[in-house]
Design a protein around this motif. Structure first.
Motif, PDB file in Angstrom:
ATOM      1  N   ASP A 179     -10.942  -2.463   0.672  1.00 51.53           N
ATOM      2  CA  ASP A 179     -10.985  -1.545   2.013  1.00 51.53           C
ATOM      3  C   ASP A 179      -9.664  -0.974   2.268  1.00 51.53           C
ATOM      4  OD1 ASP A 179     -13.810  -1.665   2.190  1.00 51.53           O
ATOM      5  OD2 ASP A 179     -13.827  -3.313   3.703  1.00 51.53           O
ATOM      6  N   GLY A 180      -8.768  -1.871   2.426  1.00 50.76           N
ATOM      7  CA  GLY A 180      -7.243  -1.475   2.896  1.00 50.76           C
ATOM      8  C   GLY A 180      -6.714  -0.460   1.820  1.00 50.76           C
ATOM      9  N   GLN A 233      -0.313   4.795  -1.878  1.00 46.57           N
ATOM     10  CA  GLN A 233      -0.075   6.182  -1.335  1.00 46.57           C
ATOM     11  C   GLN A 233       0.847   6.976  -1.794  1.00 46.57           C
ATOM     12  OE1 GLN A 233      -0.896   5.831   2.804  1.00 46.57           O
ATOM     13  NE2 GLN A 233      -0.418   7.957   3.091  1.00 46.57           N
ATOM     14  N   THR A 270       0.642  -1.195  -0.008  1.00 40.67           N
ATOM     15  CA  THR A 270       0.094   0.004   0.053  1.00 40.67           C
ATOM     16  C   THR A 270       0.977   1.174  -0.336  1.00 40.67           C
ATOM     17  OG1 THR A 270      -0.262  -0.236   2.359  1.00 40.67           O
ATOM     18  CG2 THR A 270      -2.043  -0.951   1.053  1.00 40.67           C
ATOM     19  N   ARG A 285     -13.712  15.605   6.678  1.00 35.46           N
ATOM     20  CA  ARG A 285     -12.844  14.811   7.094  1.00 35.46           C
ATOM     21  C   ARG A 285     -11.448  15.085   6.358  1.00 35.46           C
ATOM     22  NH1 ARG A 285     -15.196   9.926   4.025  1.00 35.46           N
ATOM     23  NH2 ARG A 285     -13.950  10.046   2.436  1.00 35.46           N
ATOM     24  N   ASP A 314      -8.228   3.016   2.045  1.00 30.73           N
ATOM     25  CA  ASP A 314      -7.946   3.563   3.171  1.00 30.73           C
ATOM     26  C   ASP A 314      -6.624   4.375   2.932  1.00 30.73           C
ATOM     27  OD1 ASP A 314     -10.017   2.648   4.800  1.00 30.73           O
ATOM     28  OD2 ASP A 314      -8.912   1.061   6.035  1.00 30.73           O
ATOM     29  N   HIS A 315      -5.749   3.810   2.044  1.00 29.92           N
ATOM     30  CA  HIS A 315      -4.751   4.437   1.782  1.00 29.92           C
ATOM     31  C   HIS A 315      -4.681   5.533   0.884  1.00 29.92           C
ATOM     32  CE1 HIS A 315      -1.434   2.369   4.094  1.00 29.92           C
ATOM     33  NE2 HIS A 315      -2.300   1.446   3.959  1.00 29.92           N
ATOM     34  N   ASP A 327      -7.500   7.515   0.734  1.00 26.88           N
ATOM     35  CA  ASP A 327      -8.208   8.492   1.532  1.00 26.88           C
ATOM     36  C   ASP A 327      -7.033   9.255   2.396  1.00 26.88           C
ATOM     37  OD1 ASP A 327     -10.772   8.715   1.012  1.00 26.88           O
ATOM     38  OD2 ASP A 327     -11.458   7.118   2.306  1.00 26.88           O
ATOM     39  N   ALA A 328      -6.194   8.472   2.812  1.00 27.34           N
ATOM     40  CA  ALA A 328      -4.980   9.172   3.652  1.00 27.34           C
ATOM     41  C   ALA A 328      -4.239   9.899   2.617  1.00 27.34           C
ATOM     42  CB  ALA A 328      -4.123   7.697   4.069  1.00 27.34           C
TER      43      ALA A 328
END
Length: 177
Positions: A119-120, A92, A88, A174, A123-124, A126-127
């Protein structure tokens, strides 16, 4: 001394990031004016690096290729790197480089990947949006402007992700400090 800050100097990872960003800007400026055969020669090492077994080589390739995301074969490679199933960090780094362009194309590519990510990986992605686009209120405004353009994108998945970010309760807030 270890950890000591020296005025005007970057330390460790920060220095490496600044140097990479400068290299990306130089690559972008150089390739924008190159004839196609020279462009192919310039991009070949990064295209090959994108399939490396090494996560760090794939991440570096993603960061460099993001500067020339307009090139169709580069866009395909970037999409694959955004959804890298092996690490990931690659996801990112590639996403942050694309978002650092601060243009519709870079955000569109990230949102397209986000729409199909597990999902994993999601999340990255989104980060990465938070890391690049959530550092100030001005960044949030710029992100909202780009998302506004993408709410009418031809790709329904991209439209949906752009609208999700613009939702008052769940989205943009967010990504703001």
């Amino acid at each position: 001394m270890w950890g000591e800050e020296r005025p005007g100097r970057f330390q460790g990872f920060d220095r490496d990031c600044v140097m990479a960003e400068r290299a990306d800007a130089k690559l972008y400026a150089r390739v924008r004016t190159m004839p196609r055969p020279e462009l192919d020669d310039e991009l070949t090492p990064f295209l090959h690096g994108s399939t490396s077994a090494s996560w760090s080589v794939r991440a570096a390739s993603g960061r460099r290729l993001a500067a020339v995301a307009e090139v169709p074969e580069v866009a395909e490679v970037l999409h694959r790197l955004l959804l890298d199933g092996r690490d990931t960090f690659v996801t990112q780094e590639t996403a942050e480089a694309l978002l650092g362009r601060w243009d519709v194309l870079g955000l569109r590519m990230v949102l397209s990947a986000l729409a199909s990510a597990d999902d994993g990986t999601g999340d990255h992605l989104d980060a990465a949006i938070l890391n690049v686009c959530g550092q100030s209120d001005e960044d949030g405004e710029r992100l909202a402007e780009l998302c506004s353009v993408l709410t009418s994108d031809a790709d329904t998945a991209v439209r949906g992700e752009a609208r999700r970010i613009l939702e008052p309760r769940r989205g943009l807030a967010r990504y703001l400090p």
